[in-house]
Design a protein around this motif. Structure first.
Motif, mmCIF file in Angstrom:
data_model
loop_
_atom_site.group_PDB
_atom_site.id
_atom_site.type_symbol
_atom_site.label_atom_id
_atom_site.label_comp_id
_atom_site.label_asym_id
_atom_site.label_seq_id
_atom_site.Cartn_x
_atom_site.Cartn_y
_atom_site.Cartn_z
ATOM 1 N N GLN A 26 -0.173 12.365 -9.018
ATOM 2 C CA GLN A 26 -1.263 13.321 -8.798
ATOM 3 C C GLN A 26 -0.760 14.731 -8.517
ATOM 4 N N ALA A 70 0.826 -1.207 0.000
ATOM 5 C CA ALA A 70 0.000 0.000 0.000
ATOM 6 C C ALA A 70 0.862 1.261 0.000
ATOM 7 N N THR A 71 1.947 1.237 0.766
ATOM 8 C CA THR A 71 2.811 2.416 0.850
ATOM 9 C C THR A 71 3.523 2.682 -0.469
ATOM 10 N N PHE A 86 2.688 1.792 -3.549
ATOM 11 C CA PHE A 86 1.803 2.273 -4.612
ATOM 12 C C PHE A 86 1.263 3.667 -4.306
ATOM 13 N N SER A 87 0.977 3.939 -3.047
ATOM 14 C CA SER A 87 0.467 5.272 -2.709
ATOM 15 C C SER A 87 1.515 6.345 -2.978
ATOM 16 N N PRO A 90 -4.334 -0.590 -7.364
ATOM 17 C CA PRO A 90 -2.989 -1.179 -7.356
ATOM 18 C C PRO A 90 -2.890 -2.499 -8.107
ATOM 19 N N ALA A 127 -6.071 4.272 -10.060
ATOM 20 C CA ALA A 127 -5.743 4.254 -8.635
ATOM 21 C C ALA A 127 -5.804 2.851 -8.059
ATOM 22 N N ALA A 135 0.183 3.886 -12.075
ATOM 23 C CA ALA A 135 -0.504 4.856 -11.221
ATOM 24 C C ALA A 135 -1.175 5.946 -12.048
ATOM 25 N N ARG A 154 1.348 6.878 -6.690
ATOM 26 C CA ARG A 154 0.098 7.560 -7.050
ATOM 27 C C ARG A 154 0.137 9.036 -6.668
ATOM 28 N N GLU A 155 0.639 9.334 -5.479
ATOM 29 C CA GLU A 155 0.716 10.729 -5.045
ATOM 30 C C GLU A 155 1.731 11.516 -5.865
#
Length: 290
Positions: free
Chosen positions: A74, A63-64, A66-67, A109, A107, A103, A70-71
């Motif tokens: 964005q 999760a970390t 990919f986030s 994963p 959104a 990404a 993604r961030e």
């Protein structure tokens, strides 16, 4: 007698050679289309690595990672670190950059996990090409199929984690080493340095690749050129520049943590035996906990 061609004739000969070389390359590429081995390997490796990926492991690390990708997409950010390691230092950001591609698409994963599966499918195909080039077609087929269906490589090819991107990079690294040591060709040292730098950024255990790199230099010193060394150092500075920026801004905190961990006294235990059992386990379970 002068055996050299005049400049005009030499240029004509070079011009006539280039179409023949292009035809040879086209013939080689066309012949691969009729090699049934590749289709079998792609079918086995691709199916086992891409089937039902929606059931793959997805924990805090996944999760970390990919986030962060993604961030970065964005908000238009350039990551300079990745997730934190078990000893408390920050990993290099190389794993984040390719994940920014899925990404951008979504959104979800799942598509990043698909990328991991594709990377490792490519690694199986590279294994076939590598083994066929240096050991023959039959050995290549057996090796690639064993790799495609082996339990633990398959397990690590099916979830999102930065070390799971290592396989194709290491295969390309081995190609570079054999290019210099076995084929005695120049120009291998620069890509080898670049690939070992990328491998280190994906996981620090890739530092061990320095051992075969040094062995290759010892075995084929005449193939190492000064310009390859210069290009290699320049490429390493380029790919490590974001992480160097982090170290400068954090006042080299990761270095101090590493030095602190290095002072822990050495001890003897049986963990290595358990890890070998884990590696050889046909059902994929960690025998350490059994």
């Amino acid at each position: 007698m002068n055996l050299t061609l005049p400049k005009k004739q030499a240029s004509k000969k070079a011009d006539s050679d280039s179409p023949s070389q292009a035809r040879h390359i086209r013939r080689v590429l066309f012949s691969w289309l009729f090699t049934w081995d590749i289709y079998l390997i792609l079918l086995v490796a691709g199916f086992l690595r891409l089937f039902a990926l929606n059931t793959s492991e997805f924990d805090a690390d996944q999760a970390t990672i990919f986030s962060m990708a993604r961030e970065a997409v964005q908000h238009g950010l350039l990551p300079i670190v990745s997730i934190r390691s078990s000893i408390g230092i920050e990993h290099s950001p190389a794993a984040i950059y390719p994940l920014m591609i899925p990404a951008v698409i979504s959104a979800d994963p799942l598509w990043a996990t698909v990328m991991i599966g594709l990377f490792n499918t490519i690694a199986v195909v590279l294994t076939y090409f590598f083994t066929r080039r240096y050991y023959g077609r039959f050995a290549a087929l057996i090796t690639a199929l064993l790799y495609a269906a082996a339990t633990k490589p398959l397990n690590y090819a099916r979830f999102l984690w930065q070390p799971n991107m290592l396989a194709p990079v290491i295969l390309l690294f081995m190609f570079a080493l054999f290019w210099g040591v076995v084929e005695r060709r120049k120009g291998w040292f620069f890509p080898a340095l670049l690939l070992i730098g990328i491998s280190y950024q994906l996981h620090e255990t890739s530092t061990l690749l320095a051992i075969p790199l040094l062995a290759a230099v010892v075995l084929a010193p005449g193939t190492v050129r000064w310009r390859d060394l210069a290009l290699g150092i320049a490429s390493l500075l380029l790919i490590f520049s974001p992480y160097i920026l982090w170290e400068l801004s954090s006042k080299f905190v990761d270095l101090f943590i590493t030095l602190r961990e290095a002072k822990i006294p050495a001890h003897f235990d049986t963990d290595a035996i358990y890890y070998y059992r884990f590696l050889l386990s046909p059902n994929g379970f960690n025998s350490y906990f059994q």
